[in-house]
Write a protein that holds these residues in place. Sequence first.
Motif: not given
Length: 156
Positions: A49, A109-110, A113, A116-118, A123, A144, A148, A151-152
Amino acid sequence: MLDSLIKFVSELADDRKDANRLAADDHRLAAAALLVHAAVIDGALSDAEREKLYALIKQRFKLGEDEAAELLELAYDAEREAVDLYSFTSLLNRIMDEAARRRLVEMMWEVVYADGSVSEFEDNLLWRAADLLHVPSRERIELRRRVAGKKSGEKA
């Protein structure tokens, strides 16, 4: 006469140097404080982060290493002292157009994320910030999903 000319030129140079300085009402500081808030709201600031936050600030505001570090330091202070999001979002609403506000929500959001988790806190923050920035729920959710998905895709 020569002394007054030297003083005038010196003052002009100082004014230019300070033009990049951040005032309390600078939109860059307000945006950075929101990003910092997104990074720390879950109670833990991960290295991922922190790195994402720094990279986004540097890129978005076209800052060098020192300026980005200074902005982040001021943003951490502003975030700690803030009692609500409105002080930041009201300034941003006056200065940013709709596309810039959407981009800020996407940046938040970046940051969220990056680890790796929210969390539910993250939220909820994004929901409230997007609402205050007049970014509709549909667009917030789409942003979002986009982040996401990126990120995936990075993990694959």
